[in-house]
Design a protein around this motif. Structure first.
Motif, PDB file in Angstrom:
ATOM      1  N   VAL A  19      30.982  47.457  68.870  1.00 51.00           N
ATOM      2  CA  VAL A  19      31.206  46.007  68.840  1.00 51.00           C
ATOM      3  C   VAL A  19      32.703  45.652  68.914  1.00 51.00           C
ATOM      4  O   VAL A  19      33.081  44.538  68.560  1.00 51.00           O
ATOM      5  N   LYS A  22      32.973  42.650  71.169  1.00 46.72           N
ATOM      6  CA  LYS A  22      32.422  41.436  70.558  1.00 46.72           C
ATOM      7  C   LYS A  22      33.357  40.892  69.483  1.00 46.72           C
ATOM      8  O   LYS A  22      33.559  39.683  69.372  1.00 46.72           O
ATOM      9  N   ARG A  26      35.377  37.416  69.764  1.00 47.44           N
ATOM     10  CA  ARG A  26      35.198  36.355  68.776  1.00 47.44           C
ATOM     11  C   ARG A  26      36.543  35.849  68.258  1.00 47.44           C
ATOM     12  O   ARG A  26      36.768  34.637  68.129  1.00 47.44           O
ATOM     13  N   TYR A 107      27.407  42.002  61.839  1.00 44.44           N
ATOM     14  CA  TYR A 107      27.543  43.424  62.167  1.00 44.44           C
ATOM     15  C   TYR A 107      27.603  44.393  60.989  1.00 44.44           C
ATOM     16  O   TYR A 107      27.392  45.587  61.184  1.00 44.44           O
TER      17      TYR A 107
END
Ligand code: ADP
Ligand code: MG
Length: 142
Positions: A19, A22, A26, A107
């Motif tokens: 991640v 991601k 973000r 997460y």
């Protein structure tokens, strides 16, 4: 409010969960832009030094073991009120208590493997940035 810099770490569990993109995406969406970034596999000594304030906590040994289990991504994020904003985007330490949509709610696996680190004050941000980056490695974009 003022432009600040803060230290962010994508912890070993975040790297393992794939991640990185991601999390960085973000931060960019939230106006927290990376101004320094590298991947590092912390030694025991480096992890112990970084978390020295938690030396007496019962979870210190486990925390150091976790943080040295694989590579992490260390970043400096820059933006308006970056220290507090980063903490908001991360969510509470324990993902069970983290607000919906925060990185830890999305997460994290538990209170220890909680995907991201963020400095908790401007003073600690300055110390933590220095721990990983020299002045010439940090690029202000504001
Ligand atoms: P934060 O990262 O939200 O600032 P702390 O500074 O209190 O939280 O703790 C540092 C890190 O230590 C946490 O992010 C987490 O990885 C780990 N940790 C905190 N509390 C516990 C706990 N009770 N048990 C295991 N690990 C913990
Ligand atoms: Mg902390």
């Amino acid at each position: 409010m003022a432009i600040q810099q803060t230290l962010s770490i994508i912890k070993p569990d975040g790297v393992e969960k794939n991640v990185i993109g991601k999390v960085v995406g973000r931060f960019e969406e939230e106006g927290l832009v990376p101004v320094a970034m590298r991947m590092v596999h912390l030694s025991q000594q480096e992890a112990e030094g970084f978390y020295a304030v938690h030396r007496e906590r019962p979870f210190f040994g486990e925390l150091v073991e976790f943080m040295t289990r694989g590579p992490v991504v260390v970043m400096v994020l820059e933006g308006e009120d970056a220290v507090a904003r980063n903490r908001e985007v991360m969510g509470a330490t324990n993902p069970a208590e983290a607000a919906e949509g925060t990185l830890r709610a999305l997460y994290a696996s538990g209170i220890e493997e909680n995907t991201v680190h963020g400095s908790d004050s401007e003073e600690n941000a300055a110390k933590e940035i220095k721990y990983f980056f020299s002045d010439v490695q940090v690029f202000s974009r504001s």
